[in-house]
Scaffold this motif. Structure first.
Motif, PDB file in Angstrom:
ATOM      1  N   ALA A 181       0.826  -1.211   0.000  1.00 48.66           N
ATOM      2  CA  ALA A 181       0.000   0.000   0.000  1.00 48.66           C
ATOM      3  C   ALA A 181       0.856   1.254   0.000  1.00 48.66           C
ATOM      4  N   VAL A 182       1.932   1.236   0.783  1.00 41.65           N
ATOM      5  CA  VAL A 182       2.841   2.386   0.801  1.00 41.65           C
ATOM      6  C   VAL A 182       3.418   2.643  -0.584  1.00 41.65           C
ATOM      7  N   ASN A 183       3.557   1.571  -1.362  1.00 35.58           N
ATOM      8  CA  ASN A 183       4.085   1.701  -2.714  1.00 35.58           C
ATOM      9  C   ASN A 183       3.000   1.884  -3.767  1.00 35.58           C
ATOM     10  N   GLY A 184       1.789   2.222  -3.314  1.00 38.06           N
ATOM     11  CA  GLY A 184       0.747   2.650  -4.241  1.00 38.06           C
ATOM     12  C   GLY A 184      -0.127   1.571  -4.824  1.00 38.06           C
ATOM     13  N   LEU A 185       0.002   0.322  -4.372  1.00 37.63           N
ATOM     14  CA  LEU A 185      -0.850  -0.719  -4.915  1.00 37.63           C
ATOM     15  C   LEU A 185      -2.232  -0.679  -4.280  1.00 37.63           C
ATOM     16  N   ASN A 186      -3.204  -1.165  -5.032  1.00 40.08           N
ATOM     17  CA  ASN A 186      -4.570  -1.307  -4.549  1.00 40.08           C
ATOM     18  C   ASN A 186      -4.667  -2.689  -3.896  1.00 40.08           C
ATOM     19  N   VAL A 187      -4.740  -2.710  -2.565  1.00 37.71           N
ATOM     20  CA  VAL A 187      -4.547  -3.942  -1.799  1.00 37.71           C
ATOM     21  C   VAL A 187      -5.813  -4.324  -1.038  1.00 37.71           C
ATOM     22  N   LEU A 188      -6.119  -5.634  -1.050  1.00 39.11           N
ATOM     23  CA  LEU A 188      -7.156  -6.198  -0.195  1.00 39.11           C
ATOM     24  C   LEU A 188      -6.519  -7.273   0.670  1.00 39.11           C
ATOM     25  N   LEU A 189      -6.704  -7.169   1.995  1.00 36.15           N
ATOM     26  CA  LEU A 189      -6.265  -8.215   2.913  1.00 36.15           C
ATOM     27  C   LEU A 189      -7.491  -8.852   3.542  1.00 36.15           C
ATOM     28  N   VAL A 190      -7.562 -10.186   3.497  1.00 33.03           N
ATOM     29  CA  VAL A 190      -8.659 -10.900   4.129  1.00 33.03           C
ATOM     30  C   VAL A 190      -8.106 -11.813   5.206  1.00 33.03           C
ATOM     31  N   GLU A 191      -8.813 -11.864   6.331  1.00 38.96           N
ATOM     32  CA  GLU A 191      -8.433 -12.692   7.475  1.00 38.96           C
ATOM     33  C   GLU A 191      -9.688 -13.381   7.990  1.00 38.96           C
ATOM     34  N   LYS A 192      -9.633 -14.705   8.109  1.00 40.10           N
ATOM     35  CA  LYS A 192     -10.826 -15.460   8.479  1.00 40.10           C
ATOM     36  C   LYS A 192     -11.250 -15.234   9.919  1.00 40.10           C
ATOM     37  N   ASP A 193     -10.336 -14.789  10.767  1.00 42.76           N
ATOM     38  CA  ASP A 193     -10.667 -14.515  12.163  1.00 42.76           C
ATOM     39  C   ASP A 193     -10.337 -13.048  12.470  1.00 42.76           C
ATOM     40  N   ASP A 194      -9.663 -12.805  13.570  1.00 39.70           N
ATOM     41  CA  ASP A 194      -9.233 -11.452  13.913  1.00 39.70           C
ATOM     42  C   ASP A 194      -7.794 -11.269  13.485  1.00 39.70           C
ATOM     43  N   LEU A 195      -7.359 -10.028  13.354  1.00 36.01           N
ATOM     44  CA  LEU A 195      -5.940  -9.759  13.127  1.00 36.01           C
ATOM     45  C   LEU A 195      -5.137 -10.321  14.291  1.00 36.01           C
ATOM     46  N   ALA A 196      -4.041 -11.004  13.971  1.00 36.72           N
ATOM     47  CA  ALA A 196      -3.161 -11.603  14.989  1.00 36.72           C
ATOM     48  C   ALA A 196      -3.906 -12.567  15.898  1.00 36.72           C
ATOM     49  N   ALA A 197      -4.917 -13.233  15.371  1.00 37.38           N
ATOM     50  CA  ALA A 197      -5.738 -14.101  16.212  1.00 37.38           C
ATOM     51  C   ALA A 197      -5.021 -15.375  16.628  1.00 37.38           C
ATOM     52  N   HIS A 198      -3.978 -15.744  15.907  1.00 35.67           N
ATOM     53  CA  HIS A 198      -3.357 -17.045  16.154  1.00 35.67           C
ATOM     54  C   HIS A 198      -1.868 -16.875  16.487  1.00 35.67           C
ATOM     55  N   THR A 199      -0.993 -17.277  15.603  1.00 36.51           N
ATOM     56  CA  THR A 199       0.445 -17.300  15.917  1.00 36.51           C
ATOM     57  C   THR A 199       0.982 -15.932  16.294  1.00 36.51           C
ATOM     58  N   SER A 200       0.514 -14.886  15.643  1.00 36.79           N
ATOM     59  CA  SER A 200       1.107 -13.562  15.835  1.00 36.79           C
ATOM     60  C   SER A 200       0.739 -12.904  17.153  1.00 36.79           C
ATOM     61  N   SER A 201      -0.159 -13.499  17.921  1.00 31.26           N
ATOM     62  CA  SER A 201      -0.397 -12.997  19.276  1.00 31.26           C
ATOM     63  C   SER A 201       0.049 -14.013  20.316  1.00 31.26           C
ATOM     64  N   ALA A 202       0.769 -15.052  19.867  1.00 36.24           N
ATOM     65  CA  ALA A 202       1.172 -16.133  20.770  1.00 36.24           C
ATOM     66  C   ALA A 202       2.680 -16.310  20.808  1.00 36.24           C
ATOM     67  N   SER A 203       3.416 -15.236  20.564  1.00 38.97           N
ATOM     68  CA  SER A 203       4.874 -15.303  20.571  1.00 38.97           C
ATOM     69  C   SER A 203       5.408 -15.048  21.985  1.00 38.97           C
ATOM     70  N   THR A 204       6.723 -15.056  22.118  1.00 35.57           N
ATOM     71  CA  THR A 204       7.357 -14.692  23.389  1.00 35.57           C
ATOM     72  C   THR A 204       7.453 -13.178  23.530  1.00 35.57           C
ATOM     73  N   LYS A 205       6.998 -12.440  22.520  1.00 39.34           N
ATOM     74  CA  LYS A 205       6.859 -10.984  22.551  1.00 39.34           C
ATOM     75  C   LYS A 205       8.218 -10.294  22.620  1.00 39.34           C
ATOM     76  N   LEU A 206       9.132 -10.776  21.777  1.00 35.00           N
ATOM     77  CA  LEU A 206      10.476 -10.209  21.717  1.00 35.00           C
ATOM     78  C   LEU A 206      10.782  -9.716  20.311  1.00 35.00           C
TER      79      LEU A 206
END
Length: 484
Positions: free
Chosen positions: A22-47
């Motif tokens: 998007a920063v580079n001007g593309l027309n972007v669609l992001l789809v996520e079946k649940d919530d943003l960061a609903a799975h692995t990306s909210s389950a890290s060691t947070k480092l």
């Protein structure tokens, strides 16, 4: 409508790629079946870290890249990311002293110029670091960074949206096929859309998504579960401990949410993405890992909360889960409209992964790079110094109090001024649901952060659900469900 790019997956990689495109001007669609960061990306060691232990597996390129990204991220989100000292007690039976010392010296230098303090040996005067340990022997102190992983994912999505990307949560890609020179896709809400290229950033579901879009892959994903436990605070101070285990794994003990200690992680092979969930053996392992070093002993009965995530690692054939590379692989299928699949990756290197993903697609699509995210701040991160900004927040909104002002300044950065515009008293923040979580903040999450459920607010946009009573959580859920 035909998009330039559709991205499947609202984890850190998908959101970072959406931001880059998007920063580079593309027309972007992001789809996520649940919530943003609903799975692995909210389950890290947070480092945000270079990965000290990766040096043992000669992954020098990954460590160098991660340390360089650590510097960039610290400048881009100084409100959300903060330096942290890590104490590494020395156990000669696991790794010899000279090996650890040499590894830390290399870690200090491989990433180039750094702003964090360099590693050093523990000294007798380091009472704060030494006091919690069962044995006050040799050891080291080095620096890395802490991050709220779910909010960093969110900031990538917010920045993408500010540059025109469309973010659709609770929306799955049902199917997609190449037809008439584009990808024709059907979404779970019934919409049919077209895109010139597609990115499969489905994380643990990357293989399933390849099947759904009928793309053959040379790469394989290796699913490894990482679990964490949260216990009442085991030591004072804002430093963390890196604890070497007899099986040569590393377990971290990290201050968490003011009154707790976060302990993790494990490495357990699993067969399915849905297998995220801590086992009794994992809880026992993590308790024993902490008890081996720390004076305050714990058992699974002390665990107040836990979480698990399934890491979608690139399968490099390593015999043990702990030895599997944490680097990423991007695989491009250009038999028609391009499909780019993401295997592996880690939070620290997501921006770099996104940059390479864009450049890979740009080469196939003749897109031009006209902007860089290397020095671009994240939303809320437009500040020179967090401490000075916190002083301004406390001066401007004194009714927030010490603890809440710190939490909200960390979470929102300079966006807090927009949230609290016209708010001049605690009463003006609306209903207080407990633990300093107010109506004005909940509405911001709904209107600006794609929060769709009470759990989105309490467990990902904030972690206040860990501190609130059951009655408070239920009360908020009732209010949320009646929110128009």
């Amino acid at each position: 409508m035909t998009y330039d790019l559709i991205i499947v997956g609202g984890g850190i990689n998908g959101c970072a790629i959406a931001r880059e495109a998007a920063v580079n001007g593309l027309n972007v669609l992001l789809v996520e079946k649940d919530d943003l960061a609903a799975h692995t990306s909210s389950a890290s060691t947070k480092l945000i870290h270079g990965g000290l232990r990766y040096l043992e597996y000669y992954q020098f390129k990954l460590v160098r890249e991660a340390l360089q990204e650590r510097e960039r991220l610290l400048k881009a989100a100084p409100h959300l990311i903060r330096p942290m000292h890590f104490v590494l007690p020395h156990e000669n039976a696991i790794r010899p002293w000279w090996m650890v010392r040499l590894g830390l010296a290399f870690y200090d230098r491989i990433g180039g110029r750094i702003s964090l303090s360099r590693s050093r040996s523990l000294k007798r005067r380091d009472d704060l670091f030494l006091a919690p340990l069962r044995r006050k022997g040799k050891g080291f102190v080095y620096s890395d960074c802490w991050v709220d992983d779910a909010r960093l994912t969110l900031l990538n999505a917010m920045d993408a949206a500010q540059h025109g990307a469309r973010i659709m949560t609770r929306t799955a890609l049902v199917s997609a096929q190449r037809r008439d020179g584009v990808w024709q896709a059907e979404l779970s809400d019934g919409q049919r859309i077209a895109a010139r290229a597609i990115v499969n950033a489905a994380g643990p579901w990357v293989a399933e998504m390849l099947a759904d879009i009928h793309v053959q892959s040379r790469s394989k994903v290796r699913l490894v579960k990482g679990s964490h436990i949260i216990v009442p605070r085991l030591f004072e101070g804002e430093h963390a401990y890196m604890l070497q285990q007899p099986d040569r794994r590393i377990v971290f003990a990290i201050p968490y949410q003011g009154t707790s200690t976060l302990i993790g992680t494990t490495d357990v092979p699993v067969a399915r993405p849905e297998d995220a969930g801590i086992s009794e053996d994992e809880a026992l392992y993590l308790c024993a890992a902490a008890n081996r070093y720390l004076g305050r002993q714990i058992t699974p009965r002390d665990v107040t909360s836990s979480y698990s995530g399934v890491r979608p690692l690139y399968d490099d054939g390593a015999p043990e889960s702990r030895a599997v590379t944490r680097d990423y692989v991007l695989e491009l299928d250009s038999e028609g409209p391009p499909a780019l699949s993401v295997f592996g990756g880690k939070i620290t290197t997501a921006r770099r992964l996104a940059q390479q993903a864009f450049d890979t697609l740009a080469g196939a699509m003749n897109w031009r790079r006209n902007a860089s995210t290397e020095d671009k701040p994240f939303p809320g991160g437009e500040m020179a110094n967090f401490s000075r900004y916190l002083e301004e927040v406390r001066k401007g909104w004194p009714f927030l109090g010490e603890a809440r002002s710190l939490r909200m300044a960390r979470a929102y950065g300079v966006m807090l001024g927009e949230m609290l515009d016209g708010v001049s008293s605690a009463e003006a923040m609306g209903r207080d649901f407990g633990s300093g979580f107010s109506e004005v903040e909940a509405r911001w999450m709904r209107d600006r952060e794609w929060a769709a459920t009470a759990d989105d607010c309490l467990m990902r946009r904030s972690k206040l659900g860990l501190a609130m009573s059951n009655a408070e959580q239920i009360s908020f859920q009732v209010w949320w469900e009646n929110l128009s």
